[in-house]
Design an enzyme around this catalytic site. Sequence first.
Site, PDB file in Angstrom:
ATOM      1  N   CYS A 142       0.828  -1.208   0.000  1.00 50.24           N
ATOM      2  CA  CYS A 142       0.000   0.000   0.000  1.00 50.24           C
ATOM      3  C   CYS A 142       0.864   1.260   0.000  1.00 50.24           C
ATOM      4  CB  CYS A 142      -0.989  -0.027   1.165  1.00 50.24           C
ATOM      5  SG  CYS A 142      -2.399   1.095   0.870  1.00 50.24           S
ATOM      6  N   HIS A 235      -4.307  -4.100   0.201  1.00 51.17           N
ATOM      7  CA  HIS A 235      -4.035  -4.678   1.519  1.00 51.17           C
ATOM      8  C   HIS A 235      -4.434  -6.155   1.542  1.00 51.17           C
ATOM      9  CE1 HIS A 235      -2.698  -1.339   4.045  1.00 51.17           C
ATOM     10  NE2 HIS A 235      -3.579  -0.564   3.437  1.00 51.17           N
ATOM     11  N   GLU A 237      -3.339  -8.483   3.207  1.00 53.40           N
ATOM     12  CA  GLU A 237      -3.237  -9.065   4.550  1.00 53.40           C
ATOM     13  C   GLU A 237      -4.473  -8.798   5.411  1.00 53.40           C
ATOM     14  OE1 GLU A 237      -2.112  -4.821   5.186  1.00 53.40           O
ATOM     15  OE2 GLU A 237      -1.797  -6.316   3.606  1.00 53.40           O
TER      16      GLU A 237
END
Length: 308
Positions: A142, A235, A237
């Site tokens: 990001c 993102h 994760e």
Amino acid sequence: MPIRIPDALPATAALENENIFVMTEHRAMHQDIRPLRLLLLNLMPTKITTETQILRKLSNTPLQVEVELLQTASHDSKNTAAEHLETFYTTFDAVRDEHFDGLIITGAPVERLEFEAVDYWPELCEIMEWSKTHVHSTLHICWGAQAGIYYHYGVPKHELPEKMFGVFPHEVVKRTSPLVRGFDDRFFAPHSRFTEVRAADIEAHPALELIAVSDEAGVYVAKSTDSQNFFVFGHPEYDRETLKAEYDRDIAKGMSIAVPVHYFPDDDPTREPVSTWFSCAQLLYTNWLNYYVYQTTPYDITRAGQLS
């Protein structure tokens, strides 16, 4: 294979409860194999949450992984207990003479600032410069991806008219890349940002290549042609509830924020969000570790980062 992290790290219990193979430091010391050495530069304010999310994705690897947590010394974290940082984090001065198989640089909620206006920008530049000679492969996430592609290749970021917020469909544009091996033709990934890096700028640079894009969200993944730097502008994760937590936080502050798109059923924030990105997110981290770190890093860790 297991991921090796400090015994008392809060993420340890969470990952063990998910039946993820976590190896304690005591057990790891009795194995005669060289683990992959990864350095995680955590720039997110909620560091414990981010640690757990990324460690979860790193858990499915072909080799034991030793993760060291890094913070910037030039910025005081206000959202994580000092005791946690003192116990589990190190600073760049402590590792500058070491070598690592991989480095992960997280996002940060500073994308509306010019890079040079971020208080820890000089330190981050020093770390990114150091990574050229001390790290085999670096994964930027990001804002970390925007910062990395700007520092290494001069690719600028551009402010968006409104926040890119939600879970968006993407397509792979370089199917032969091992990084996206196993990805579906159409896959989803979360984004939460106010700025973007444009595909045209990446395509114009001879040392960069596009890997995956979205008609709605723009560039998702790019990499350097030498595979030393990877840039993920979303993102992957994120947990199921992360975007909801961001939305609820902003609403509680009285901010004008749109509901994250393609996230809640029927875009109704009163309903439970649905995860549609977990499998490809896991593949992204696993493929990076397998094809670009484990299979190509030198066995002599002191040679990591030394380009032939």
